[in-house]
Every structure is written in C-alpha cells, then in structure tokens.
Design an enzyme around this catalytic site. Structure first.
Site, PDB file in Angstrom:
ATOM      1  N   TYR A  48      10.418   8.597  15.309  1.00 41.23           N
ATOM      2  CA  TYR A  48      10.363   8.655  13.846  1.00 41.23           C
ATOM      3  C   TYR A  48      11.478   9.552  13.287  1.00 41.23           C
ATOM      4  CZ  TYR A  48       8.287   9.037   9.190  1.00 41.23           C
ATOM      5  OH  TYR A  48       8.057   8.977   7.843  1.00 41.23           O
ATOM      6  N   ARG A  82      -3.680   7.815  10.963  1.00 39.14           N
ATOM      7  CA  ARG A  82      -3.302   8.799  11.989  1.00 39.14           C
ATOM      8  C   ARG A  82      -4.371   9.883  12.094  1.00 39.14           C
ATOM      9  NH1 ARG A  82       1.569   7.543   9.758  1.00 39.14           N
ATOM     10  NH2 ARG A  82       1.852   9.353   8.422  1.00 39.14           N
ATOM     11  N   LYS A 108      14.552   8.349  10.875  1.00 41.12           N
ATOM     12  CA  LYS A 108      14.668   8.814   9.488  1.00 41.12           C
ATOM     13  C   LYS A 108      15.946   9.627   9.275  1.00 41.12           C
ATOM     14  CE  LYS A 108      10.925   6.869   7.828  1.00 41.12           C
ATOM     15  NZ  LYS A 108      11.024   5.730   6.891  1.00 41.12           N
ATOM     16  N   PRO A 135      -2.589   5.199   3.292  1.00 37.31           N
ATOM     17  CA  PRO A 135      -3.421   4.557   4.320  1.00 37.31           C
ATOM     18  C   PRO A 135      -2.933   4.823   5.747  1.00 37.31           C
ATOM     19  CG  PRO A 135      -3.140   3.083   2.473  1.00 37.31           C
ATOM     20  CD  PRO A 135      -2.263   4.273   2.183  1.00 37.31           C
ATOM     21  N   ARG A 162       7.363  13.514  17.179  1.00 36.16           N
ATOM     22  CA  ARG A 162       7.967  12.595  16.213  1.00 36.16           C
ATOM     23  C   ARG A 162       9.378  12.179  16.652  1.00 36.16           C
ATOM     24  NH1 ARG A 162       3.618  11.947  14.867  1.00 36.16           N
ATOM     25  NH2 ARG A 162       2.599  12.194  12.851  1.00 36.16           N
ATOM     26  N   GLN A 189       0.855  -1.205   0.000  1.00 32.45           N
ATOM     27  CA  GLN A 189       0.000   0.000   0.000  1.00 32.45           C
ATOM     28  C   GLN A 189       0.885   1.247   0.000  1.00 32.45           C
ATOM     29  OE1 GLN A 189      -2.137  -0.705   3.747  1.00 32.45           O
ATOM     30  NE2 GLN A 189      -0.986   0.948   4.721  1.00 32.45           N
ATOM     31  N   GLY A 190       0.239   2.396  -0.133  1.00 42.56           N
ATOM     32  CA  GLY A 190       0.957   3.664  -0.009  1.00 42.56           C
ATOM     33  C   GLY A 190       1.999   3.878  -1.107  1.00 42.56           C
TER      34      GLY A 190
HETATM   35  P1  NAD Z   1       1.907   2.923   4.760  1.00 41.95           P
HETATM   36  O1  NAD Z   1       2.541   3.299   6.063  1.00 41.95           O
HETATM   37  O2  NAD Z   1       0.476   3.217   4.559  1.00 41.95           O
HETATM   38  O3  NAD Z   1       2.163   1.391   4.486  1.00 41.95           O
HETATM   39  C1  NAD Z   1       3.288   0.757   5.003  1.00 41.95           C
HETATM   40  C2  NAD Z   1       3.404  -0.630   4.413  1.00 41.95           C
HETATM   41  O4  NAD Z   1       4.506  -1.247   5.093  1.00 41.95           O
HETATM   42  C3  NAD Z   1       2.190  -1.520   4.636  1.00 41.95           C
HETATM   43  O5  NAD Z   1       1.836  -2.127   3.413  1.00 41.95           O
HETATM   44  C4  NAD Z   1       2.681  -2.536   5.649  1.00 41.95           C
HETATM   45  O6  NAD Z   1       2.074  -3.815   5.523  1.00 41.95           O
HETATM   46  C5  NAD Z   1       4.169  -2.596   5.321  1.00 41.95           C
HETATM   47  N1  NAD Z   1       4.977  -3.109   6.418  1.00 41.95           N
HETATM   48  C6  NAD Z   1       4.852  -2.800   7.732  1.00 41.95           C
HETATM   49  N2  NAD Z   1       5.727  -3.526   8.449  1.00 41.95           N
HETATM   50  C7  NAD Z   1       6.408  -4.295   7.575  1.00 41.95           C
HETATM   51  C8  NAD Z   1       7.435  -5.265   7.711  1.00 41.95           C
HETATM   52  N3  NAD Z   1       7.926  -5.591   8.918  1.00 41.95           N
HETATM   53  N4  NAD Z   1       7.923  -5.862   6.602  1.00 41.95           N
HETATM   54  C9  NAD Z   1       7.419  -5.538   5.384  1.00 41.95           C
HETATM   55  N5  NAD Z   1       6.444  -4.645   5.188  1.00 41.95           N
HETATM   56  C10 NAD Z   1       5.942  -4.033   6.280  1.00 41.95           C
HETATM   57  O7  NAD Z   1       2.758   3.548   3.568  1.00 41.95           O
HETATM   58  P2  NAD Z   1       3.398   4.982   3.423  1.00 41.95           P
HETATM   59  O8  NAD Z   1       2.682   5.995   4.262  1.00 41.95           O
HETATM   60  O9  NAD Z   1       3.535   5.179   1.948  1.00 41.95           O
HETATM   61  O10 NAD Z   1       4.833   4.841   4.088  1.00 41.95           O
HETATM   62  C11 NAD Z   1       5.874   4.154   3.421  1.00 41.95           C
HETATM   63  C12 NAD Z   1       7.202   4.701   3.911  1.00 41.95           C
HETATM   64  O11 NAD Z   1       7.243   6.125   3.681  1.00 41.95           O
HETATM   65  C13 NAD Z   1       7.466   4.526   5.394  1.00 41.95           C
HETATM   66  O12 NAD Z   1       8.836   4.250   5.584  1.00 41.95           O
HETATM   67  C14 NAD Z   1       7.119   5.887   5.987  1.00 41.95           C
HETATM   68  O13 NAD Z   1       7.796   6.147   7.179  1.00 41.95           O
HETATM   69  C15 NAD Z   1       7.608   6.791   4.882  1.00 41.95           C
HETATM   70  N6  NAD Z   1       7.024   8.152   4.865  1.00 41.95           N
HETATM   71  C16 NAD Z   1       5.682   8.319   4.872  1.00 41.95           C
HETATM   72  C17 NAD Z   1       5.178   9.616   4.821  1.00 41.95           C
HETATM   73  C18 NAD Z   1       3.697   9.874   4.781  1.00 41.95           C
HETATM   74  O14 NAD Z   1       3.294  11.040   5.002  1.00 41.95           O
HETATM   75  N7  NAD Z   1       2.857   8.912   4.477  1.00 41.95           N
HETATM   76  C19 NAD Z   1       6.048  10.710   4.777  1.00 41.95           C
HETATM   77  C20 NAD Z   1       7.420  10.481   4.771  1.00 41.95           C
HETATM   78  C21 NAD Z   1       7.905   9.193   4.798  1.00 41.95           C
END
Ligand code: NAD
Length: 249
Positions: free
Chosen positions: A151, A192, A155, A187, A148, A15-16
């Site tokens: 987090y 959140r 990061k 998602p 955060r 996802q995402g």
């Molecule tokens: P998300 O958080 O909605 O989805 C995360 C995915 O990671 C899910 O499909 C979940 O099943 C998978 N996952 C969780 N634990 C796992 C594991 N142990 N092994 C394999 N897969 C696992 O997706 P997102 O929001 O696109 O986030 C993806 C990345 O981008 C993350 O590293 C997040 O920290 C980073 N990020 C997100 C944002 C944001 O605003 N959404 C901003 C900056 C960075």
C-alpha cells in the site's frame, strides 16, 4: 455553486470517500458521473441521488476505460479514487499481490488519465483549467506504517505520478493534485477493523494513533476534494494534500 457547469468523473464512487465526493460535487452544481465496479452500490447511489449519472467501470479494464472516455463528453474534473489496502510486511508480499496492488492503485490512474486527458486538454483551451485529482494516502512517501508495504509503495507512486502529470501539462491548463488522507472511517476501514482478532481493540488502536482524538469521516475530505476540482484552486498543481488529524505533526 462552486462546480456549476463542470462535468466530473469519480472512480470508486460506490462507497466511502468516492461516494461522498460524488454527492458533494453534485451539491455544488457539477454534472457528476460516478463510476465503480460494484453495480449494487452504484444503484443505491443513483436511487438516492437521481441527478448523479452512474457507470459500472472496472478501472483495471483498459478497454472499458478507453470506451468510457470515447463515450463521455470532455471532463472538467477527474477524481481517480479507486484503490485497495494490502496488509503485511515485505516478507508477506507475493508477486500476485504486488502486481494487483500496483495495477489497481497506480496503473488504473495511468489508464484513466491517458484515456480522458486528450479531451480535457481540448476543453481547457476554452475553459482555461481542468483538474485531475489522484487518491494517495499519508501512508506513502509521507510516512511509513507497519504492515503497509504494498500500500505505502503504491501510494508513494501516486504522488510521483501526480507530479509528473502536473509538470507535463501545467502550461496547457490541466492541473493534477493528490489527496493524502489519514485514517478515514469508510466501509473498507470497517472491514479491516472487523477482520481483526479483536475488533474492539483494533478500533481503539486506530483511534489511539489519531492525535486529534477521532477517526476522519468522509465529510472531512469532501470540502478539499471540491476545492481541488473547482476553479478556486486554479493556481494549485503538483501537490499532495495531507488531511491526517495531526498524525504527522
Ligand atoms: P472503500 O475502500 O471502502 O471503497 C472502495 C471502492 O472502490 C468500492 O466501492 C469498490 O467497489 C471500488 N473498487 C474496487 N475495485 C475497483 C475497480 N477495479 N474498479 C472500480 N472500482 C473499484 O473506500 P475508501 O476507504 O474511501 O477508499 C477510497 C480510496 O481512498 C482508496 O484509494 C484508498 O486506498 C484511499 N484511502 C483510504 C483511506 C482510509 O482510511 N479509508 C485512507 C487513505 C487513502
């Protein structure tokens, strides 16, 4: 096709941003291997895009990571996308949450890269360039945000890891960069927002902190992800790429 002939593995592709990256890379001709811990979302992805190969993988499981690296052919691209957001200040940090956050957000990238890099180095001897992309965030060493602590620390560590890998392998054809998104409508972000005391206000607050006036979409990230995994970026390594809608102007 910008990724024709390339084999690319993406974690958290259920996802995402990981999912969007998998689709975008497949559309650019890559053979994409989409990995995630969630078999349901992976099955949905495979159903919609049969050309994408899927693998259930927990990136916290070192043995499973090593086994997948043995099983798969050499990669041209590896996108370490998996990560989790913990809420809270340093006063809320438990030992368990700190360890979990670092394990999923940072150590998983260490184990993935350590496992897949040897074959990538061999591959780069013939192709000239392979690419590793790590998911960081604007909430890192770039900018501090309230609530955060875990987090932001993880990061920031991703950026340090990215530069160390880039420095070690720049002469052997393997590049390593990081993506630092702002607030992306995925998602987990929806989760959140929905878990806030007032979800409508929480969404307004997220949007209010975007100078560009809206949340990012996953499609705002995919073009840069494709670029960094393609040969178009063959002179680019050791960098963190910020896509934040102007938050840090
Ligand atoms: P998300 O958080 O909605 O989805 C995360 C995915 O990671 C899910 O499909 C979940 O099943 C998978 N996952 C969780 N634990 C796992 C594991 N142990 N092994 C394999 N897969 C696992 O997706 P997102 O929001 O696109 O986030 C993806 C990345 O981008 C993350 O590293 C997040 O920290 C980073 N990020 C997100 C944002 C944001 O605003 N959404 C901003 C900056 C960075």
């Amino acid at each position: 096709m910008r990724l024709a002939g390339k084999t690319i593995l993406i974690t958290a592709a259920g996802q995402g941003m990981g999912r969007a990256a998998a689709i975008a890379c497949a559309k650019e001709g890559a053979k994409v291997i989409a990995a995630d811990i969630n078999k349901t979302t992976l099955a949905e992805l495979a159903n919609e895009f049969p050309e994408i190969q899927t693998h259930v993988l927990d990136v916290r499981d070192c043995k499973a990571v090593d086994a997948l690296a043995d099983e798969l052919p050499p990669l041209d691209g590896l996108f370490n996308c998996a990560g989790v957001v913990h809420n809270g200040t340093i006063l809320d940090v438990t030992e368990d949450d700190w360890a979990f956050g670092f394990d999923l957000n940072v150590s998983s990238m260490v184990r993935m890269t350590r496992a897949f890099l040897p074959k990538m180095l061999e591959r780069a001897k013939t192709t000239g360039t392979c690419s590793i992309l790590n998911m960081s965030s604007m909430a890192s060493s770039i900018k501090g945000f309230t609530n955060r602590t875990i987090y932001g620390a993880t990061k920031a560590a991703v950026l340090g890891l990215t530069k160390a890998v880039a420095a070690d392998f720049v002469g052997q054809g393997v590049r390593c960069n990081a993506l630092c998104p702002g607030t992306v409508d995925t998602p987990s972000l929806r989760g959140r927002i929905d878990s806030a005391a007032d979800p409508v206000q929480a969404e307004k607050d997220f949007i209010a902190r975007q100078p560009i006036g809206r949340l990012a979409t996953v499609d705002d990230m995919s073009p840069l992800i494709v670029y960094l995994l393609s040969d178009e970026s063959s002179y680019v390594t050791g960098q963190g790429f910020l896509v934040d809608g102007g938050v840090t102007i």
